[in-house]
Design a protein around this motif. Structure first.
Motif, PDB file in Angstrom:
ATOM      1  N   GLY A 146     -13.912  52.764  -1.573  1.00 33.62           N
ATOM      2  CA  GLY A 146     -13.090  51.572  -1.515  1.00 33.62           C
ATOM      3  C   GLY A 146     -13.861  50.312  -1.202  1.00 33.62           C
ATOM      4  N   TYR A 147     -13.270  49.188  -1.597  1.00 27.48           N
ATOM      5  CA  TYR A 147     -13.843  47.865  -1.321  1.00 27.48           C
ATOM      6  C   TYR A 147     -12.709  46.929  -0.927  1.00 27.48           C
ATOM      7  N   ASP A 148     -12.908  46.141   0.142  1.00 27.70           N
ATOM      8  CA  ASP A 148     -11.940  45.155   0.602  1.00 27.70           C
ATOM      9  C   ASP A 148     -12.572  43.768   0.595  1.00 27.70           C
ATOM     10  N   TYR A 149     -11.785  42.778   0.229  1.00 26.54           N
ATOM     11  CA  TYR A 149     -12.200  41.386   0.363  1.00 26.54           C
ATOM     12  C   TYR A 149     -11.111  40.664   1.139  1.00 26.54           C
ATOM     13  N   ASN A 150     -11.430  40.216   2.354  1.00 25.20           N
ATOM     14  CA  ASN A 150     -10.451  39.585   3.229  1.00 25.20           C
ATOM     15  C   ASN A 150     -10.387  38.082   2.970  1.00 25.20           C
ATOM     16  N   LEU A 151      -9.254  37.630   2.470  1.00 24.44           N
ATOM     17  CA  LEU A 151      -9.047  36.200   2.275  1.00 24.44           C
ATOM     18  C   LEU A 151      -8.766  35.503   3.597  1.00 24.44           C
ATOM     19  N   SER A 152      -8.218  36.260   4.552  1.00 23.36           N
ATOM     20  CA  SER A 152      -7.971  35.782   5.912  1.00 23.36           C
ATOM     21  C   SER A 152      -7.817  37.028   6.788  1.00 23.36           C
ATOM     22  N   LYS A 153      -7.454  36.835   8.061  1.00 25.16           N
ATOM     23  CA  LYS A 153      -7.242  37.981   8.935  1.00 25.16           C
ATOM     24  C   LYS A 153      -6.005  38.781   8.540  1.00 25.16           C
ATOM     25  N   ARG A 154      -5.110  38.161   7.784  1.00 23.97           N
ATOM     26  CA  ARG A 154      -3.858  38.831   7.451  1.00 23.97           C
ATOM     27  C   ARG A 154      -3.676  39.120   5.967  1.00 23.97           C
ATOM     28  N   THR A 155      -4.543  38.577   5.110  1.00 26.14           N
ATOM     29  CA  THR A 155      -4.393  38.728   3.666  1.00 26.14           C
ATOM     30  C   THR A 155      -5.677  39.265   3.062  1.00 26.14           C
ATOM     31  N   GLY A 156      -5.566  40.249   2.175  1.00 25.73           N
ATOM     32  CA  GLY A 156      -6.760  40.825   1.585  1.00 25.73           C
ATOM     33  C   GLY A 156      -6.526  41.372   0.189  1.00 25.73           C
ATOM     34  N   LEU A 157      -7.614  41.492  -0.570  1.00 29.70           N
ATOM     35  CA  LEU A 157      -7.645  42.153  -1.870  1.00 29.70           C
ATOM     36  C   LEU A 157      -8.385  43.475  -1.712  1.00 29.70           C
ATOM     37  N   TYR A 158      -8.057  44.457  -2.558  1.00 30.84           N
ATOM     38  CA  TYR A 158      -8.711  45.760  -2.403  1.00 30.84           C
ATOM     39  C   TYR A 158      -8.887  46.468  -3.745  1.00 30.84           C
ATOM     40  N   ALA A 159      -9.869  47.366  -3.763  1.00 25.91           N
ATOM     41  CA  ALA A 159     -10.111  48.260  -4.898  1.00 25.91           C
ATOM     42  C   ALA A 159     -10.335  49.661  -4.343  1.00 25.91           C
ATOM     43  N   ARG A 160      -9.769  50.663  -5.003  1.00 28.72           N
ATOM     44  CA  ARG A 160      -9.893  52.059  -4.573  1.00 28.72           C
ATOM     45  C   ARG A 160     -10.123  52.945  -5.790  1.00 28.72           C
ATOM     46  N   ALA A 161     -10.939  53.987  -5.609  1.00 29.55           N
ATOM     47  CA  ALA A 161     -11.158  54.982  -6.649  1.00 29.55           C
ATOM     48  C   ALA A 161     -11.433  56.313  -5.978  1.00 29.55           C
ATOM     49  N   GLY A 162     -10.765  57.363  -6.423  1.00 32.16           N
ATOM     50  CA  GLY A 162     -10.960  58.657  -5.787  1.00 32.16           C
ATOM     51  C   GLY A 162     -10.522  59.802  -6.675  1.00 32.16           C
ATOM     52  N   LEU A 163     -10.915  61.012  -6.278  1.00 31.25           N
ATOM     53  CA  LEU A 163     -10.554  62.218  -7.029  1.00 31.25           C
ATOM     54  C   LEU A 163     -10.530  63.415  -6.100  1.00 31.25           C
ATOM     55  N   ILE A 164      -9.858  64.469  -6.556  1.00 33.77           N
ATOM     56  CA  ILE A 164      -9.874  65.766  -5.886  1.00 33.77           C
ATOM     57  C   ILE A 164     -10.276  66.815  -6.919  1.00 33.77           C
ATOM     58  N   ARG A 165     -11.353  67.529  -6.645  1.00 29.70           N
ATOM     59  CA  ARG A 165     -11.819  68.602  -7.540  1.00 29.70           C
ATOM     60  C   ARG A 165     -11.329  69.930  -6.988  1.00 29.70           C
ATOM     61  N   ASN A 166     -10.383  70.543  -7.704  1.00 28.79           N
ATOM     62  CA  ASN A 166      -9.843  71.837  -7.305  1.00 28.79           C
ATOM     63  C   ASN A 166     -10.702  72.972  -7.858  1.00 28.79           C
ATOM     64  N   TYR A 167     -10.958  73.971  -7.007  1.00 25.84           N
ATOM     65  CA  TYR A 167     -11.735  75.148  -7.405  1.00 25.84           C
ATOM     66  C   TYR A 167     -10.881  76.404  -7.267  1.00 25.84           C
ATOM     67  N   GLY A 168     -11.158  77.409  -8.105  1.00 26.49           N
ATOM     68  CA  GLY A 168     -10.419  78.662  -8.041  1.00 26.49           C
ATOM     69  C   GLY A 168      -8.952  78.444  -8.345  1.00 26.49           C
ATOM     70  N   ILE A 169      -8.071  78.931  -7.460  1.00 27.59           N
ATOM     71  CA  ILE A 169      -6.638  78.781  -7.689  1.00 27.59           C
ATOM     72  C   ILE A 169      -6.068  77.558  -6.987  1.00 27.59           C
ATOM     73  N   SER A 170      -6.919  76.700  -6.439  1.00 27.67           N
ATOM     74  CA  SER A 170      -6.453  75.518  -5.723  1.00 27.67           C
ATOM     75  C   SER A 170      -5.659  74.598  -6.657  1.00 27.67           C
ATOM     76  N   SER A 171      -4.573  74.040  -6.122  1.00 28.28           N
ATOM     77  CA  SER A 171      -3.733  73.137  -6.913  1.00 28.28           C
ATOM     78  C   SER A 171      -3.205  72.008  -6.025  1.00 28.28           C
ATOM     79  N   VAL A 172      -4.131  71.297  -5.365  1.00 27.11           N
ATOM     80  CA  VAL A 172      -3.779  70.154  -4.525  1.00 27.11           C
ATOM     81  C   VAL A 172      -3.593  68.929  -5.416  1.00 27.11           C
TER      82      VAL A 172
END
Length: 395
Positions: free
Chosen positions: A336-362
């Protein structure tokens, strides 16, 4: 299934148990007035957060673009009140409601104050007593660099064990009938938080199941103890969680889940490092056990902040549909990345994944996995992925 939805619920424990001037976590929580204890000694205040973003999800060859609320903070509004009764004693209450900013709907249908609804007494000598719907006695959410928010946290989904089965999605459902998890907040609960002495403090909680004729009377019994010294915060939690009545080989019964956890947070303001371990062990013959391991970090510089978390979930004693022992593990990564425009206002970017193995199904971010052809069983070995861009404002 009731998904874990939160944004800084841990601030209640954090401010009563660990306050130090150079903390990055504390400086962020203090922008929410319900966690700023110096802000109000008498009266009532309104507070909240609005958060929305553009979200992309992909799983099993299918993709989705959508507007999504709560990418960093759950969109919420609340009221908190304090009355000074003298002698170090205060009457306190908190009412807090979550909602979906993209369409204006309530986060929990037909429940206005789904996040908090409690009243209590706060004493400088005896600690805090609270009655009503409130945060559970568990490890602090801020151990996760993303605060275990529901839309962009692999800790929420993977360490929380959001497993899809033929019957739907449930907490640690791959472990067997009656398997469960500690919810972020509990209804019908009574809690006591001790004063902090020599860096040590604890919270004890008892939640009633509220169902006539169902034993035991408890839904959750939990305790979390912590110690802090300057920039280091250590916590350990133990909870007994009872399921609703489920069908087992011995007949319909409730199942007790013993859930243990430890976490460490090192916060010097210029960077934050965290680690946590959690184990879920249902008390039912034939059920499996799940363990999760988390590492996280935050690197703030100027108005910017970089975040990362890594979660590995492994199980033992889990069997496949044929009743044979099976590999059942998953690895999650969130950047993730955050850019704070002020103490109360911000912009953000997020990227993520879950790699399931075997019979996992999260699952991740609430998007169901594709099912096997001609079956209600989810595809196994999938990798759900999510990317978000958004904005929040606290008030």
């Amino acid at each position: 299934m009731k998904y874990i939805k939160t944004v800084c619920v841990a601030g209640i424990v954090w401010f009563s148990h660990a306050a130090y001037a150079d903390s990055f976590i504390q400086s962020n929580l203090s922008t929410l007035p319900q966690y700023n204890t110096a802000l109000l000694s008498n009266g009532i205040s309104l507070y909240g957060v609005v958060d929305v973003g553009l979200n992309y999800q992909s799983v099993g060859g299918k993709s989705l673009w959508q507007m999504q609320s709560g990418g960093v903070h759950t969109s919420q509004f609340g009221f908190f009140g304090r009355e000074d009764l003298g002698g170090g004693l205060k009457a306190v209450f908190n009412l807090e409601s979550g909602f979906e900013l993209n369409n204006g709907s309530l986060e929990m249908s037909q429940t206005l104050f789904d996040r908090e609804a409690w009243v209590g007494l706060s004493s400088t000598t005896w600690g805090d007593l609270r009655v009503g719907r409130q945060p559970s006695a568990n490890l602090p959410d801020v151990a996760d660099p993303y605060g275990e928010v529901v839309t962009n946290s692999v800790v929420t989904w993977l360490a929380g064990g959001a497993v899809q089965t033929r019957k739907g999605i449930g907490y640690n459902a791959d472990l067997g009938p009656g398997s469960s998890q500690v919810l972020v907040r509990e209804s019908n609960a009574v809690s006591w938080t001790t004063p902090r002495v020599a860096g040590l403090g604890a919270t004890f909680l008892y939640a009633f199941n509220g169902t006539q004729g169902v034993a035991p009377y408890a839904l959750n019994e939990g305790v979390v103890a912590s110690w802090t010294n300057a920039s280091l915060y250590l916590a350990a939690a133990y909870n007994q969680v009872w399921s609703t009545p489920v069908a087992t080989a011995s007949g319909t019964q409730t199942v007790r889940n013993d859930i243990y956890g430890v976490s460490a947070i090192y916060d010097v303001g210029t960077f934050v490092l965290s680690a946590a371990f959690d184990q879920v062990a249902p008390h039912l013959a034939g059920n499996g056990i799940a363990r999760s391991y988390m590492l996280g970090g935050i690197l703030p510089f100027g108005p910017h902040a970089l975040r990362a978390s890594f979660v590995y979930r492994d199980t033992s004693g889990v069997r496949d549909d044929a009743g044979l022992p099976a590999k059942d593990s998953a690895l999650g990564v969130m950047l993730g990345y955050d850019y704070n425009l002020s103490k109360r206002t911000g912009l953000y970017a997020r990227a993520g994944l879950i790699r399931n193995y075997g019979i996992s199904s999260v699952i991740l971010n609430g998007t169901p996995l594709p099912t096997q052809p001609g079956s209600a069983a989810p595809e196994q070995g999938t990798t759900p992925l999510t990317v978000s861009l958004g904005m929040y404002h606290k008030f």
